[in-house]
Design a protein around this motif. Structure first.
Motif: not given
Length: 411
Positions: A344-356, A60-63, A290-301
């Motif tokens: 699917v009920t997880r509520d722990e904030g966004p993942s990095l699936s959409f970058g930053g 996250d910090a690097a992005l 949650e679904l985007a977190r578990l298997d993002p379309p882009l794995n590396l950034n």
């Protein structure tokens, strides 16, 4: 305790694990590799000097770090292409928003981003829902039908195609060209495959150059017409409009398709979670995250150090490459509770699936809306969906998606 220097020395075992992730075997879940990196080498250097990050906080910090940007990390492998393929690809790469740094990136992004604000994306909701319902109806008529080909691919192409103003008759061909053209910017694409990938990228660019000229002659109420106006008044250069249009079509024809297909595969293998959405469709927004977190379309950034700096405790020289593994960051146990569990009920904030940072995915709002409306149709308009055979994962290095996902859908 390891010193910062110790953390940065080459780690042969970590590099083997990392390259296993890069190989992205079609029959392998990378979660065990993510866990190994978290436990043993969350920050390490490859033999060639690339710094690899797998912790959420570090990625996250690097992005977000303006000292890191886009360099030539995505095109170094193209040097052996013949000039007739290399020159047009490189000319567009230098004017492609995805690979540009501020202030060039800022100038290019501003006129395009106006179409992707939450307000404008929300106006598409009914159209997306109607299209998703129609495509799912077609799948319900085909027991054992392929979700990727019948629903995800035409839905992604339709949404972005409508926005841009791509005629419906052309979308299937662009959807075919898109995955091939995106191989151009994958450093691990085999040398023998690069000419075909470059030819596909050029064909897509030629198509949008022709459509841009047509919109100048006959303006319409679509995004390409507005981008044509931006080119005419000097806000954007024509090559930037062409590159942006092709990239947006790629996002709809490839990245969004992967997001939908990966999400469906997760739900099919966890019917208890699908049942929770049927019980309460109000859970869908959290499910999308949650679904985007578990298997993002882009794995590396990847990023390149634009100046000497220190990242994750490692001193970098200008030009040194930093690779954030978004898939691993999304499974960081320091960030997400029991990170490999599907909830699917997880509520722990966004993942990095959409970058930053400045390169945060322009279509994040749209991608979330498309997946949400697809899931809403699935759980409210259809009684059941079940796997009808083994899924096939598409080969690739950075892109994670499925080439085939057979399902039985019942009304």
């Amino acid at each position: 305790m390891d010193t910062l220097h110790d953390q940065a020395i080459p780690d042969d075992q970590a590099e083997l694990v990392f390259f296993r992730i890069l190989q992205n075997p079609v029959d392998e879940d990378p979660a065990e590799h993510y866990r190994w990196l978290h436990e043993n080498a969350p920050v390490f250097c490859t033999e060639t000097g690339m710094v690899v990050l797998s912790r959420y906080a570090d990625v996250d910090a690097a992005l977000r770090d303006r000292r890191l940007g886009r360099g030539e990390e995505s095109v170094q492998h193209l040097t052996n292409l013949p000039p007739d393929l290399l020159e047009p690809v490189m000319a567009r790469w230098k004017r492609t928003m995805v690979f540009a740094n501020p202030p060039l990136h800022t100038r290019m992004r501003r006129p395009i981003a106006s179409a992707f604000t939450p307000y404008h994306v929300e106006q598409l909701r009914k159209t997306v829902r109607d299209t998703a319902r129609r495509l799912l109806e077609g799948l319900a008529d085909r027991p054992g039908g392929d979700f990727v080909r019948t629903v995800a691919s035409p839905l992604g192409s339709a949404v972005v195609g409508d926005m841009l103003g791509v005629p419906e008759r052309d979308r299937a061909e662009l959807a075919r060209l898109s995955p091939e053209s995106m191989k151009v910017f994958d450093p691990l694409t085999a040398a023998d495959d690069l000419p075909a990938a470059a030819a596909a990228e050029i064909r897509m660019a030629d198509y949008f150059a022709e459509l841009l000229a047509e919109r100048r002659r006959e303006p319409r109420d679509d995004m390409l017409t507005r981008l044509a106006a931006a080119a005419s008044d000097g806000t954007l250069e024509e090559v930037e409009v062409v590159a942006a249009s092709a990239n947006l079509m790629n996002a709809g024809s490839d990245t969004a398709v992967n997001l939908m297909s990966n999400s469906m595969a997760i739900l099919l293998s966890h019917p208890d979670q699908l049942a929770l959405l049927r019980e309460d469709p109000g859970r869908i927004p959290r499910a999308v995250e949650e679904l985007a977190r578990l298997d993002p379309p882009l794995n590396l950034n990847p990023r390149t150090a634009l100046t000497p700096c220190t990242v994750a405790g490692v001193e970098l020289t200008a030009g040194q490459i930093v690779i954030g593994i978004q898939g691993a960051a999304n499974r960081d146990p320091e960030r997400f509770t029991d990170p490999d569990r599907v909830d699917v009920t997880r509520d722990e904030g966004p993942s990095l699936s959409f970058g930053g940072g400045v390169h945060f995915c322009l279509g994040a709002h749209l991608g979330r809306l498309v997946l949400a409306e697809l899931l809403a149709c699935l759980v409210t308009d259809f009684s059941a969906v079940e796997p009808a055979g083994p899924a096939r994962r598409r080969p690739g290095h950075n892109l994670r998606g499925l080439s085939h996902l057979p399902v039985n859908l019942r009304r």
